[in-house]
Scaffold this motif. Sequence first.
Motif, PDB file in Angstrom:
ATOM      1  N   VAL A   1       0.941  -1.103  -0.047  1.00 58.99           N
ATOM      2  CA  VAL A   1       0.018   0.199  -0.052  1.00 58.99           C
ATOM      3  C   VAL A   1       0.895   1.109  -0.047  1.00 58.99           C
ATOM      4  O   VAL A   1       1.798   1.258   0.739  1.00 58.99           O
ATOM      5  CB  VAL A   1      -0.773   0.042   1.345  1.00 58.99           C
ATOM      6  CG1 VAL A   1      -1.640   1.328   1.375  1.00 58.99           C
ATOM      7  CG2 VAL A   1      -1.873  -1.087   1.251  1.00 58.99           C
TER       8      VAL A   1
ATOM      9  N   PRO B   1      -4.147   5.140   3.533  1.00 54.89           N
ATOM     10  CA  PRO B   1      -5.443   4.919   3.155  1.00 54.89           C
ATOM     11  C   PRO B   1      -6.572   5.747   3.785  1.00 54.89           C
ATOM     12  O   PRO B   1      -7.695   5.980   3.133  1.00 54.89           O
ATOM     13  CB  PRO B   1      -5.824   3.312   3.497  1.00 54.89           C
ATOM     14  CG  PRO B   1      -4.113   2.807   3.925  1.00 54.89           C
ATOM     15  CD  PRO B   1      -3.425   4.112   3.999  1.00 54.89           C
TER      16      PRO B   1
ATOM     17  N   GLU C   1      -3.210   0.508  -3.746  1.00 49.88           N
ATOM     18  CA  GLU C   1      -2.970  -0.931  -3.325  1.00 49.88           C
ATOM     19  C   GLU C   1      -2.880  -1.911  -4.387  1.00 49.88           C
ATOM     20  O   GLU C   1      -3.640  -2.035  -5.301  1.00 49.88           O
ATOM     21  CB  GLU C   1      -4.107  -1.125  -2.134  1.00 49.88           C
ATOM     22  CG  GLU C   1      -3.932  -2.742  -1.492  1.00 49.88           C
ATOM     23  CD  GLU C   1      -4.931  -2.940  -0.620  1.00 49.88           C
ATOM     24  OE1 GLU C   1      -4.817  -4.251   0.089  1.00 49.88           O
ATOM     25  OE2 GLU C   1      -5.950  -2.386  -0.401  1.00 49.88           O
TER      26      GLU C   1
ATOM     27  N   GLU D   1      -1.782  -6.324  -5.055  1.00 53.83           N
ATOM     28  CA  GLU D   1      -1.381  -7.517  -4.555  1.00 53.83           C
ATOM     29  C   GLU D   1      -1.171  -8.344  -5.878  1.00 53.83           C
ATOM     30  O   GLU D   1      -2.078  -8.553  -6.588  1.00 53.83           O
ATOM     31  CB  GLU D   1      -2.323  -7.992  -3.693  1.00 53.83           C
ATOM     32  CG  GLU D   1      -1.948  -9.348  -3.168  1.00 53.83           C
ATOM     33  CD  GLU D   1      -2.830 -10.028  -1.759  1.00 53.83           C
ATOM     34  OE1 GLU D   1      -2.620 -11.076  -1.133  1.00 53.83           O
ATOM     35  OE2 GLU D   1      -3.933  -9.347  -1.649  1.00 53.83           O
TER      36      GLU D   1
ATOM     37  N   TRP E   1      -7.334   3.626  -2.412  1.00 53.01           N
ATOM     38  CA  TRP E   1      -7.884   4.286  -1.084  1.00 53.01           C
ATOM     39  C   TRP E   1      -8.119   5.660  -1.244  1.00 53.01           C
ATOM     40  O   TRP E   1      -7.044   6.404  -1.285  1.00 53.01           O
ATOM     41  CB  TRP E   1      -7.242   3.486  -0.042  1.00 53.01           C
ATOM     42  CG  TRP E   1      -7.306   2.374   0.035  1.00 53.01           C
ATOM     43  CD1 TRP E   1      -6.387   1.372  -0.279  1.00 53.01           C
ATOM     44  CD2 TRP E   1      -7.968   1.580   1.092  1.00 53.01           C
ATOM     45  NE1 TRP E   1      -6.694  -0.123   0.091  1.00 53.01           N
ATOM     46  CE2 TRP E   1      -7.961   0.040   0.924  1.00 53.01           C
ATOM     47  CE3 TRP E   1      -9.219   1.928   1.635  1.00 53.01           C
ATOM     48  CZ2 TRP E   1      -8.497  -0.701   1.674  1.00 53.01           C
ATOM     49  CZ3 TRP E   1      -9.848   0.945   2.309  1.00 53.01           C
ATOM     50  CH2 TRP E   1      -9.727  -0.344   2.428  1.00 53.01           C
TER      51      TRP E   1
ATOM     52  N   ARG F   1     -12.462   2.122  -0.061  1.00 45.96           N
ATOM     53  CA  ARG F   1     -11.962   1.217  -1.177  1.00 45.96           C
ATOM     54  C   ARG F   1     -12.573   1.755  -2.432  1.00 45.96           C
ATOM     55  O   ARG F   1     -13.929   1.867  -2.425  1.00 45.96           O
ATOM     56  CB  ARG F   1     -11.984  -0.117  -1.168  1.00 45.96           C
ATOM     57  CG  ARG F   1     -11.194  -1.066  -2.148  1.00 45.96           C
ATOM     58  CD  ARG F   1     -11.089  -2.337  -2.019  1.00 45.96           C
ATOM     59  NE  ARG F   1      -9.836  -2.678  -1.381  1.00 45.96           N
ATOM     60  CZ  ARG F   1      -9.857  -3.827  -0.550  1.00 45.96           C
ATOM     61  NH1 ARG F   1     -10.729  -4.759  -0.556  1.00 45.96           N
ATOM     62  NH2 ARG F   1      -8.498  -3.933  -0.028  1.00 45.96           N
TER      63      ARG F   1
ATOM     64  N   TYR G   1     -11.501  -4.433  -6.170  1.00 45.13           N
ATOM     65  CA  TYR G   1     -10.120  -5.263  -5.816  1.00 45.13           C
ATOM     66  C   TYR G   1     -10.428  -6.620  -5.852  1.00 45.13           C
ATOM     67  O   TYR G   1      -9.458  -7.441  -6.546  1.00 45.13           O
ATOM     68  CB  TYR G   1      -9.859  -4.763  -4.407  1.00 45.13           C
ATOM     69  CG  TYR G   1      -8.506  -5.228  -3.823  1.00 45.13           C
ATOM     70  CD1 TYR G   1      -7.315  -4.405  -4.257  1.00 45.13           C
ATOM     71  CD2 TYR G   1      -8.340  -6.108  -3.099  1.00 45.13           C
ATOM     72  CE1 TYR G   1      -6.119  -4.780  -3.803  1.00 45.13           C
ATOM     73  CE2 TYR G   1      -7.228  -6.872  -2.652  1.00 45.13           C
ATOM     74  CZ  TYR G   1      -5.752  -5.918  -3.048  1.00 45.13           C
ATOM     75  OH  TYR G   1      -4.770  -6.440  -2.811  1.00 45.13           O
TER      76      TYR G   1
END
Length: 181
Positions: free
Chosen positions: A3, A7, A13, A15, A32, A37, A41
């Motif tokens: 991240v 946020p 962010e 992954e 964020w 959010r 995601y």
Amino acid sequence: MPVFGDPNRFAIEHELDENHGGVWMYGSFCYWCGGRRVGDYELGASLRDVLFQLEQLAKYYERLRANPRFDSMSASAVFHTLHTAFYGETDDDTFALAAEEQWRRHEVIPNVDVFDNWKGFLVESERAARLIFARAPHVEVTELALNSGEFDSILDAAISALGKIYEHEALEREIMDERKR
């Protein structure tokens, strides 16, 4: 899951999936904004495609995303003016004005599937920035106050991290291709 940023203010962010498909870099990605959010995601994305889109957004580093026209406008008015210019029906004069004043530099949400339902714009001055975004049907517009340059510094950190992954995966692919020969 790296991240970049805070946020509770603004962050990016991502992954990488365990089985990320090499240079395709399958994984998850979102923004964020004020502790919320933004982006789907869980849907997942090619982080390679995200990287390429972020690099396009970064082309506006050199010049603030400033425009005095938007300074005194409400967040909703800014959002709907820019959104209509890019995605709605607009008259020729507005289209010409948008091109002349380079309104496209205000668009800051990458054109990837995880953001299909989101649109967002950044309007800056020398000291402050307004991140203005909404989820389809774009009725509830949210404004987030940031420092001038804050968005771009976080964007730069995310691009750097994703770029390193991409370079590594491209090198691994070259090595594998060499071994096959």
